[in-house]
Motif scaffolding. Structure first.
Motif, short mmCIF file in Angstrom:
data_model
loop_
_atom_site.label_atom_id
_atom_site.label_comp_id
_atom_site.label_asym_id
_atom_site.label_seq_id
_atom_site.Cartn_x
_atom_site.Cartn_y
_atom_site.Cartn_z
N ARG A 103 29.57 -19.77 0.65
CA ARG A 103 28.32 -19.09 1.02
C ARG A 103 28.65 -17.69 1.55
N THR A 104 28.01 -16.69 0.99
CA THR A 104 28.17 -15.32 1.46
C THR A 104 26.79 -14.73 1.71
N TYR A 105 26.71 -13.83 2.66
CA TYR A 105 25.42 -13.21 2.98
C TYR A 105 25.68 -11.82 3.56
N GLY A 106 24.65 -11.00 3.53
CA GLY A 106 24.81 -9.66 4.05
C GLY A 106 23.60 -8.80 3.79
N VAL A 107 23.76 -7.50 3.99
CA VAL A 107 22.70 -6.51 3.76
C VAL A 107 23.23 -5.43 2.85
N ARG A 108 22.32 -4.86 2.07
CA ARG A 108 22.70 -3.80 1.14
C ARG A 108 21.64 -2.70 1.20
N ALA A 109 22.08 -1.47 1.26
CA ALA A 109 21.18 -0.33 1.27
C ALA A 109 21.49 0.54 0.06
N GLY A 154 0.82 -1.20 0.00
CA GLY A 154 0.00 0.00 0.00
C GLY A 154 0.86 1.25 0.00
N ASP A 155 0.56 2.15 0.94
CA ASP A 155 1.31 3.40 1.03
C ASP A 155 2.67 3.23 1.68
N HIS A 156 3.00 2.00 2.05
CA HIS A 156 4.26 1.75 2.77
C HIS A 156 5.36 1.19 1.88
N GLY A 157 5.10 1.15 0.58
CA GLY A 157 6.12 0.65 -0.34
C GLY A 157 5.86 -0.77 -0.78
N LYS A 158 6.92 -1.53 -1.01
CA LYS A 158 6.75 -2.92 -1.46
C LYS A 158 7.94 -3.76 -1.04
N ASN A 185 13.07 5.52 -3.98
CA ASN A 185 14.36 6.18 -3.79
C ASN A 185 15.26 5.47 -2.78
N PHE A 186 14.64 4.69 -1.91
CA PHE A 186 15.43 3.99 -0.89
C PHE A 186 15.08 2.52 -0.91
N SER A 187 16.10 1.68 -0.76
CA SER A 187 15.88 0.23 -0.71
C SER A 187 16.82 -0.39 0.32
N LEU A 188 16.37 -1.47 0.89
CA LEU A 188 17.16 -2.23 1.86
C LEU A 188 17.01 -3.70 1.52
N THR A 189 18.14 -4.39 1.34
CA THR A 189 18.13 -5.77 0.86
C THR A 189 18.93 -6.67 1.80
N GLY A 190 18.37 -7.82 2.09
CA GLY A 190 19.10 -8.90 2.71
C GLY A 190 19.33 -9.99 1.68
#
Length: 760
Positions: free
Chosen positions: A750-756, A666-670, A713-718
């Motif tokens: 195996r690699t893992y992390g977060v990306r902004a 909704g209004d909170h993005g996806k 404009n902003f994204s956060l990924t695991g």
């Protein structure tokens, strides 16, 4: 083979009928494309066109996909393009496409698959470093290239296209990523307008990651920056000036002797357990042993400058691309306790000029190309009981004229023809030291001080290679969204030099490639089905390996020593089928599948192997001793026949499968959830054809979950890559001093992390 091609041709024609039902007018077509599969614009044929309309075998990966897949170096491209196998070799990058490539491991190497940055050919095997950021896309062209490109290529080309300055726009982005192995990756770009007709763009990358091996090897430490200035005059003239610099540091690539000593824990070359295992294998001390250390390093610098000038002349467009690149390598690496110490400085200058136009039913391109390169290299390859030191000055000069034209016979049928003439001149001035172990000072009295000879030679080469190559093709619009195409093209790669006193260059290699394909969209642009069948005939194929070359002459005959050489192994046949499918049932879902079937065989593969110990080399082929004389009393030289074996780095099957789903909030993005996997059947990694140098079948999967704000404009990924933590080999080398000791390099664990990410 005929049955395969007939079945393939039938499969290619299947999607044509439903595609015919899509012709519903331009307005509805535009609306369908807006809600369906997105188009990718490529310039693989020296003009901007929809990938689905390009009648060539090409894969394209968008810049956003490279970011999502955490791709920061050329080696990572293997994950996203089924036809590619890209592997490290010390500070070099080795690119194989459908089994065609070069095991480039010294300054004499030249890639069989061309690597181009914004239309500029990069000659050095180390040159792809520090370039994978702020990209518009990467194009992978399969098969011979030359009638449209400045530098000819046998097996294909990898084209890296950077994001260009945008006029009248202030924009940019920042991406930051943190993951295991203390991986810190960042990239950013800023686009600034400088008036109405001028724009400036600057982008940079920083990558720092600990090594995957127990001793710190296989790390990554890169800093890079690129600045571009683009301007237009409003009178049909535009120009883009690009300058880039990259520094690559860290310990460099690593590996271990086989079999792996501790399960999935990667034991590096200087790990005490690896050294102990290596030293215990024959020949053992007091025969001199090279002991790997943790002092390996890279201190490599790359600089480039290029100007792309386009002028509208009315009847045609003139494109001129002068470019300069400088590579400064300084690295030390260990492979199976095999010390590699290299200082290499190279500079290249190129000038490509093209004139392209469209007149009635004819579309054409004419071009000329000049390339010159100077390389100064100091190289040491040492295994204590056997060594080579090379001090070389190498020069290459190439001239070419090329052209291609497409004629529209009807509104739906087009014929294409292309021609190219290439002349390459290569020269070397080398001081070569062959350093064999020949015995001990006085072993009877317990004095086991080794005696190392220094056999000095001075290889000289001045040779030219000339060739005419061509292309012929036909394409047919079977429907508004269906294209059928077929082509025959030839490729040529000039001979490679090596350090020998006798004949010290290989003959050129040649390829003839037959291709038939189809590209289709249907069901309101929700389904894409592409197919390509290919047959490649390879003649005088060049292979690079450690083999015997003449280093001296005596009254009794020639003396041979081991040098990394390139020779013509014979010929091979490659054929197969590649299928690509995209299915986007809704605007929130997309399924993808890319499948390649590849059958490859060396019809003739013969070469020579050098044994420092005299024992027969451990090779999975027929080995026959010769009467040639080696550089030490124990050394022996053997003929090897591997005819009938498959090409290296050529898996029979490759499957790339993916799925992505968007959840609207909704209004909170996806939220966007995505997963993909790569499945490969087995492949050999070297010409030794040994089980320890063979990668078995494997499956490697990745997943990520991204939150995007409503504005995007902003994204956060695991993310997590190589979920299975699969051990996958990237390269293999047999010890010259210890037959049967195999050293393998590996792809990431195996690699893992977060990306902004933030865009503005």
């Amino acid at each position: 083979m005929k049955a395969v091609l007939l079945a393939t041709a039938a499969a290619i024609l299947i999607p044509v009928t439903p595609a015919l039902a899509q012709d519903q007018g331009s307005g509805e077509e535009t609306q369908a494309q807006a809600s369906g599969i997105a188009d990718i614009i490529v310039t693989a044929q020296r003009r901007s066109e929809n990938l689905q309309k390009a009648a060539i075998a090409v894969s394209a990966v968008a810049g956003d996909t490279l970011i999502k897949q955490s791709i920061t170096q050329a080696n990572d491209l293997t994950r996203v393009v089924p036809a590619l196998q890209v592997a490290p070799a010390a500070s070099f990058t080795q690119i194989y496409l459908r089994g065609v490539g070069t095991f480039g491991a010294n300054a004499f190497a030249e890639q069989g698959v061309a690597f181009n940055l914004d239309g500029v050919y990069l000659s050095r095997p180390a040159a792809p470093a520090g370039l994978f950021y702020d990209l518009e896309r990467v194009e992978v062209l399969k098969g011979p290239q030359g009638t449209l490109y400045g530098r000819n290529a046998t097996g294909g080309a990898v084209n890296v296209i950077t994001a260009k300055p945008k006029l009248g726009e202030t924009s940019g982005y920042i991406n930051a990523e943190y993951g295991n192995y203390d991986a810190l990756k960042g990239s950013a770009a800023l686009n600034l307008p400088l008036g109405e007709k001028l724009a400036f763009r600057i982008a940079g990358q920083y990558v720092k990651r600990d090594g995957y091996f127990s001793d710190g090897y296989d790390d990554e430490h890169t800093q890079a920056v690129r600045a571009q200035l683009r301007g237009e005059t409003g009178t049909g003239l535009d120009a883009t000036l690009s300058v880039d610099y990259a520094h690559v540091a860290g310990m460099g690539s690593g590996g271990t002797i086989m079999p792996l000593l501790d399960g999935k824990h990667r034991l590096g070359p200087s790990d005490p357990r690896v050294i102990a295992a290596y030293s215990s294998r024959s020949p053992t001390p007091p025969v001199p042993q090279a002991v790997a250390s943790d002092d390996g390093y890279q201190d490599n610098d790359f600089f480039g400058a290029a100007l792309t000038l386009n002028a509208d002349l009315g009847f045609a467009t003139l494109t001129v691309i002068p470019a300069y690149r400088k590579t400064d390598l300084d690295f030390r690496s260990y492979a199976s306790s095999f010390l590699i110490d290299v200082q290499e400085k190279s500079s290249q200058m190129s000038l490509e000029t093209r004139l392209g136009g469209h007149s009635g039913a004819l579309e054409w391109v004419l071009g000329g190309y000049y390339f010159a390169e100077d390389v100064s290299a100091r190289q040491l390859f040492d295994q204590a009981s056997n060594g080579t030191r090379l001090n070389s000055e190498l020069d290459t000069e190439s001239l070419a004229a090329f052209g291609q034209a497409t004629f529209s016979v009807t509104d739906r049928v087009r014929l294409t023809g292309g021609l190219r003439y290439t002349t390459d001149g290569k020269r070397q001035t080398t001081e070569a030291h062959t350093l064999p172990f020949v015995g001990f000072v006085n072993p009877a009295q317990g004095n086991f001080t080794p005696i190392i000879l220094d056999i000095v030679s001075y290889p000289r080469t001045d040779v030219d290679f000339n060739k005419v190559t061509w292309k012929a093709g036909v394409e047919f619009d079977a429907g508004p969204h269906s294209l059928l195409y077929a082509s025959v093209s030839t490729g040529f790669k000039s001979g490679a030099l090596f350090a020998a006193t006798g004949r010290n260059y290989s003959a050129p290699e040649n390829m003839t490639a037959y291709t038939i394909g189809s590209k289709n969209r249907f069901f309101d642009n929700k389904v894409q089905l592409n197919a390509e069948a290919f047959l490649w005939k390879y003649k005088d194929q060049q292979i690079s390996h450690l083999g015997p070359v003449q280093i001296a002459s005596t009254p009794a005959g020639a003396i041979y020593g081991p040098v990394f050489t390139t020779e013509n192994a014979g010929k091979s046949t490659i054929y197969g089928l590649e299928l690509e499918a995209l299915f986007q049932p809704t605007s929130h879902d997309q399924f993808s599948a890319n499948i390649q079937y590849l059958h490859s065989k060396y019809d003739e593969l013969t070469y020579q192997a050098y044994s420092t110990t005299g024992t027969a080399p451990v090779i999975g082929c027929t080995v026959t001793p010769t009467s040639q004389t080696g550089a030490s009393p124990a050394a022996r030289i053997y003929d090897v026949d591997c005819s009938g074996r498959p090409l290296v780095n050529a898996p029979r099957w490759v499957f790339n499968l993916g799925y992505e789903h968007g959840f609207q909030l909704g209004d909170h993005g996806k939220l966007i959830a995505a997963t993909d996997t790569r499945i490969e059947t087995s492949r050999y990694l070297s010409l030794d054809f040994l089980d320890l140098g063979r990668q078995g079948s494997y499956m490697m999967s990745n997943a990520r979950l991204t939150y995007e704000t409503p504005s995007g404009n902003f994204s956060l990924t695991g993310f997590i890559n190589n979920i299975e933590d699969e051990l996958v080999f990237a390269n293999s080398l047999q010890s010259p001093a210890k037959p049967g000791v195999i050293y393998n390099q590996l792809r990431p664990p195996r690699t893992y992390g977060v990306r902004a990410g933030f865009r503005f």
